[in-house]
Design a protein around this motif. Structure first.
Motif, PDB file in Angstrom:
ATOM      1  N   HIS A 115       0.840  -1.196   0.000  1.00 17.98           N
ATOM      2  CA  HIS A 115       0.000   0.000   0.000  1.00 17.98           C
ATOM      3  C   HIS A 115       0.875   1.246   0.000  1.00 17.98           C
ATOM      4  O   HIS A 115       2.109   1.154   0.009  1.00 17.98           O
ATOM      5  CB  HIS A 115      -0.931   0.005   1.227  1.00 17.98           C
ATOM      6  CG  HIS A 115      -1.917  -1.116   1.241  1.00 17.98           C
ATOM      7  ND1 HIS A 115      -3.078  -1.104   0.503  1.00 17.98           N
ATOM      8  CD2 HIS A 115      -1.890  -2.307   1.894  1.00 17.98           C
ATOM      9  CE1 HIS A 115      -3.738  -2.228   0.702  1.00 17.98           C
ATOM     10  NE2 HIS A 115      -3.040  -2.976   1.535  1.00 17.98           N
ATOM     11  N   ARG A 116       0.242   2.397   0.010  1.00 18.29           N
ATOM     12  CA  ARG A 116       0.936   3.675   0.157  1.00 18.29           C
ATOM     13  C   ARG A 116       0.416   4.363   1.414  1.00 18.29           C
ATOM     14  O   ARG A 116      -0.738   4.160   1.804  1.00 18.29           O
ATOM     15  CB  ARG A 116       0.677   4.577  -1.058  1.00 18.29           C
ATOM     16  CG  ARG A 116       1.211   4.016  -2.370  1.00 18.29           C
ATOM     17  CD  ARG A 116       2.691   4.296  -2.529  1.00 18.29           C
ATOM     18  NE  ARG A 116       3.223   3.699  -3.761  1.00 18.29           N
ATOM     19  CZ  ARG A 116       4.496   3.822  -4.146  1.00 18.29           C
ATOM     20  NH1 ARG A 116       5.342   4.525  -3.416  1.00 18.29           N
ATOM     21  NH2 ARG A 116       4.916   3.239  -5.253  1.00 18.29           N
ATOM     22  N   VAL A 117       1.258   5.162   2.035  1.00 20.38           N
ATOM     23  CA  VAL A 117       0.786   5.985   3.151  1.00 20.38           C
ATOM     24  C   VAL A 117      -0.149   7.036   2.576  1.00 20.38           C
ATOM     25  O   VAL A 117       0.265   7.884   1.784  1.00 20.38           O
ATOM     26  CB  VAL A 117       1.965   6.645   3.889  1.00 20.38           C
ATOM     27  CG1 VAL A 117       1.454   7.598   4.971  1.00 20.38           C
ATOM     28  CG2 VAL A 117       2.887   5.594   4.496  1.00 20.38           C
ATOM     29  N   TYR A 157      -1.792   6.151   7.875  1.00 19.71           N
ATOM     30  CA  TYR A 157      -2.919   5.411   7.305  1.00 19.71           C
ATOM     31  C   TYR A 157      -2.469   4.714   6.025  1.00 19.71           C
ATOM     32  O   TYR A 157      -1.742   5.306   5.206  1.00 19.71           O
ATOM     33  CB  TYR A 157      -4.073   6.370   7.033  1.00 19.71           C
ATOM     34  CG  TYR A 157      -4.642   6.993   8.292  1.00 19.71           C
ATOM     35  CD1 TYR A 157      -5.891   6.626   8.770  1.00 19.71           C
ATOM     36  CD2 TYR A 157      -3.917   7.942   9.010  1.00 19.71           C
ATOM     37  CE1 TYR A 157      -6.415   7.189   9.934  1.00 19.71           C
ATOM     38  CE2 TYR A 157      -4.427   8.504  10.183  1.00 19.71           C
ATOM     39  CZ  TYR A 157      -5.665   8.125  10.632  1.00 19.71           C
ATOM     40  OH  TYR A 157      -6.166   8.684  11.790  1.00 19.71           O
ATOM     41  N   LEU A 158      -2.924   3.487   5.826  1.00 24.90           N
ATOM     42  CA  LEU A 158      -2.453   2.659   4.719  1.00 24.90           C
ATOM     43  C   LEU A 158      -3.529   2.543   3.642  1.00 24.90           C
ATOM     44  O   LEU A 158      -4.478   1.766   3.770  1.00 24.90           O
ATOM     45  CB  LEU A 158      -2.057   1.274   5.230  1.00 24.90           C
ATOM     46  CG  LEU A 158      -0.987   1.270   6.332  1.00 24.90           C
ATOM     47  CD1 LEU A 158      -0.660  -0.145   6.758  1.00 24.90           C
ATOM     48  CD2 LEU A 158       0.272   1.998   5.859  1.00 24.90           C
ATOM     49  N   GLY A 159      -3.377   3.347   2.585  1.00 25.53           N
ATOM     50  CA  GLY A 159      -4.312   3.302   1.471  1.00 25.53           C
ATOM     51  C   GLY A 159      -5.740   3.518   1.931  1.00 25.53           C
ATOM     52  O   GLY A 159      -6.019   4.360   2.779  1.00 25.53           O
ATOM     53  N   SER A 160      -6.653   2.718   1.383  1.00 26.75           N
ATOM     54  CA  SER A 160      -8.067   2.817   1.768  1.00 26.75           C
ATOM     55  C   SER A 160      -8.448   1.751   2.791  1.00 26.75           C
ATOM     56  O   SER A 160      -9.626   1.548   3.078  1.00 26.75           O
ATOM     57  CB  SER A 160      -8.945   2.666   0.521  1.00 26.75           C
ATOM     58  OG  SER A 160      -8.705   1.413  -0.101  1.00 26.75           O
ATOM     59  N   ILE A 165      -0.399   2.135  10.821  1.00 25.00           N
ATOM     60  CA  ILE A 165       0.793   2.015  11.656  1.00 25.00           C
ATOM     61  C   ILE A 165       0.641   3.115  12.700  1.00 25.00           C
ATOM     62  O   ILE A 165       0.545   4.294  12.349  1.00 25.00           O
ATOM     63  CB  ILE A 165       2.068   2.220  10.832  1.00 25.00           C
ATOM     64  CG1 ILE A 165       2.187   1.153   9.731  1.00 25.00           C
ATOM     65  CG2 ILE A 165       3.302   2.196  11.729  1.00 25.00           C
ATOM     66  CD1 ILE A 165       3.293   1.424   8.729  1.00 25.00           C
ATOM     67  N   HIS A 166       0.580   2.754  13.969  1.00 22.04           N
ATOM     68  CA  HIS A 166       0.289   3.771  14.974  1.00 22.04           C
ATOM     69  C   HIS A 166       1.021   3.487  16.275  1.00 22.04           C
ATOM     70  O   HIS A 166       1.586   2.405  16.486  1.00 22.04           O
ATOM     71  CB  HIS A 166      -1.222   3.867  15.222  1.00 22.04           C
ATOM     72  CG  HIS A 166      -1.854   2.630  15.782  1.00 22.04           C
ATOM     73  ND1 HIS A 166      -1.781   2.282  17.113  1.00 22.04           N
ATOM     74  CD2 HIS A 166      -2.583   1.653  15.183  1.00 22.04           C
ATOM     75  CE1 HIS A 166      -2.436   1.156  17.317  1.00 22.04           C
ATOM     76  NE2 HIS A 166      -2.936   0.750  16.160  1.00 22.04           N
ATOM     77  N   GLY A 167       0.991   4.469  17.163  1.00 22.44           N
ATOM     78  CA  GLY A 167       1.596   4.310  18.476  1.00 22.44           C
ATOM     79  C   GLY A 167       0.707   3.477  19.385  1.00 22.44           C
ATOM     80  O   GLY A 167      -0.322   2.934  18.963  1.00 22.44           O
ATOM     81  N   THR A 168       1.105   3.383  20.628  1.00 20.86           N
ATOM     82  CA  THR A 168       0.310   2.612  21.581  1.00 20.86           C
ATOM     83  C   THR A 168       0.562   3.119  22.989  1.00 20.86           C
ATOM     84  O   THR A 168       1.652   3.609  23.297  1.00 20.86           O
ATOM     85  CB  THR A 168       0.636   1.109  21.504  1.00 20.86           C
ATOM     86  OG1 THR A 168      -0.182   0.396  22.439  1.00 20.86           O
ATOM     87  CG2 THR A 168       2.098   0.829  21.821  1.00 20.86           C
ATOM     88  N   ALA A 201       4.531   7.300   0.644  1.00 18.36           N
ATOM     89  CA  ALA A 201       5.578   6.295   0.793  1.00 18.36           C
ATOM     90  C   ALA A 201       5.002   4.891   0.620  1.00 18.36           C
ATOM     91  O   ALA A 201       3.872   4.607   1.002  1.00 18.36           O
ATOM     92  CB  ALA A 201       6.240   6.420   2.159  1.00 18.36           C
ATOM     93  N   LYS A 202       5.801   4.019   0.048  1.00 17.26           N
ATOM     94  CA  LYS A 202       5.402   2.629  -0.177  1.00 17.26           C
ATOM     95  C   LYS A 202       5.550   1.826   1.118  1.00 17.26           C
ATOM     96  O   LYS A 202       6.557   1.942   1.830  1.00 17.26           O
ATOM     97  CB  LYS A 202       6.273   2.004  -1.269  1.00 17.26           C
ATOM     98  CG  LYS A 202       5.915   0.565  -1.648  1.00 17.26           C
ATOM     99  CD  LYS A 202       6.854   0.089  -2.749  1.00 17.26           C
ATOM    100  CE  LYS A 202       6.533  -1.339  -3.186  1.00 17.26           C
ATOM    101  NZ  LYS A 202       7.477  -1.811  -4.246  1.00 17.26           N
ATOM    102  N   VAL A 203       4.532   1.012   1.406  1.00 18.72           N
ATOM    103  CA  VAL A 203       4.546   0.153   2.595  1.00 18.72           C
ATOM    104  C   VAL A 203       4.290  -1.281   2.149  1.00 18.72           C
ATOM    105  O   VAL A 203       3.267  -1.569   1.522  1.00 18.72           O
ATOM    106  CB  VAL A 203       3.485   0.583   3.622  1.00 18.72           C
ATOM    107  CG1 VAL A 203       3.511  -0.350   4.829  1.00 18.72           C
ATOM    108  CG2 VAL A 203       3.706   2.026   4.065  1.00 18.72           C
ATOM    109  N   VAL A 204       5.218  -2.176   2.465  1.00 21.58           N
ATOM    110  CA  VAL A 204       5.090  -3.584   2.099  1.00 21.58           C
ATOM    111  C   VAL A 204       4.926  -4.384   3.388  1.00 21.58           C
ATOM    112  O   VAL A 204       5.812  -4.359   4.266  1.00 21.58           O
ATOM    113  CB  VAL A 204       6.340  -4.082   1.339  1.00 21.58           C
ATOM    114  CG1 VAL A 204       6.182  -5.549   0.956  1.00 21.58           C
ATOM    115  CG2 VAL A 204       6.578  -3.224   0.098  1.00 21.58           C
ATOM    116  N   VAL A 205       3.803  -5.081   3.517  1.00 20.41           N
ATOM    117  CA  VAL A 205       3.541  -5.906   4.698  1.00 20.41           C
ATOM    118  C   VAL A 205       3.663  -7.368   4.288  1.00 20.41           C
ATOM    119  O   VAL A 205       2.974  -7.819   3.355  1.00 20.41           O
ATOM    120  CB  VAL A 205       2.135  -5.622   5.268  1.00 20.41           C
ATOM    121  CG1 VAL A 205       1.855  -6.511   6.483  1.00 20.41           C
ATOM    122  CG2 VAL A 205       2.007  -4.151   5.649  1.00 20.41           C
TER     123      VAL A 205
END
Length: 206
Positions: A115-117, A157-160, A165-168, A201-205
């Protein structure tokens, strides 16, 4: 058999020789082998500088962020989330990456993809989706951002998708499979990542 006994003796020798940095026994041995990143200090007291972490803040110093050697065909600036290892890698130039410890989806909620941010938020609010309400009816309909919000200090946030990716506010969950699909980071680490990763940015999971 002699070779096995020799290997066991050598392992025991290493364990006796390794400096114990925190704790004792096997946990202390793990701390000595992995250690905190260079320059990082573990303390049982309140941290006085940005280079100090409380010993129980994360479950093990291996989850603290650090620059490592990392081979990948992905371009610098790509975020790679390795859910099996519980690490997030931000690819850097010259064969390096910033590595962060993460919490990931529990059994039955795993996912993968590219996905993308699509957006970034500071101290994001939280609106639990209908699927989560069905599983946990006691959840609030909406929670404003803040220290008590389970989304933590920052969110990417990852795409739709509904994933982020968040804190806790549960940093001891880093290194575990506990979420409904989102990627958790300590607030310190997600603030660091937030400053390095732009929208798009590109995100690969994996």
């Amino acid at each position: 058999m002699p070779m096995i006994r020799l290997a066991l003796a050598f392992t025991a020798l290493l364990m006796m020789a390794a400096p114990i940095q925190a704790g004792s026994g096997y946990r202390g041995y793990l701390n000595a082998m992995f250690g905190p990143p260079p320059g990082m200090v573990l303390t049982p007291d309140t941290p006085q500088t940005m280079l100090e972490y409380q010993t129980e803040y994360v479950s093990h110093p291996m989850w603290l962020r650090q620059v490592i050697s990392y081979r990948t065909s992905e371009a610098p600036g790509t975020v790679i989330v390795d859910t099996r290892q519980h690490y997030l890698f931000l690819v850097m130039p010259n064969g390096k990456a910033m590595r962060y410890g993460i919490g990931v989806a529990r059994t039955g909620f795993e996912w993968s993809g590219t996905h993308r941010v699509s957006a970034k938020r500071e101290w994001p609010s939280w609106t639990p989706p209908a699927e989560m309400h069905a599983r946990q009816p006691g959840l609030p309909q909406f929670m404003p951002g803040g220290p008590n919000n389970p989304m933590g200090a920052r969110a990417l946030y990852l795409g739709s998708t509904l994933y982020r990716i968040h804190g806790t506010n549960e940093p001891w969950s880093i290194g575990r499979s506990v979420s409904s699909g989102c990627i958790r980071m300590t607030n310190e680490d997600v603030i660091d990542l937030y400053g390095r990763v732009p929208v798009g940015a590109k995100v690969v999971v994996v």
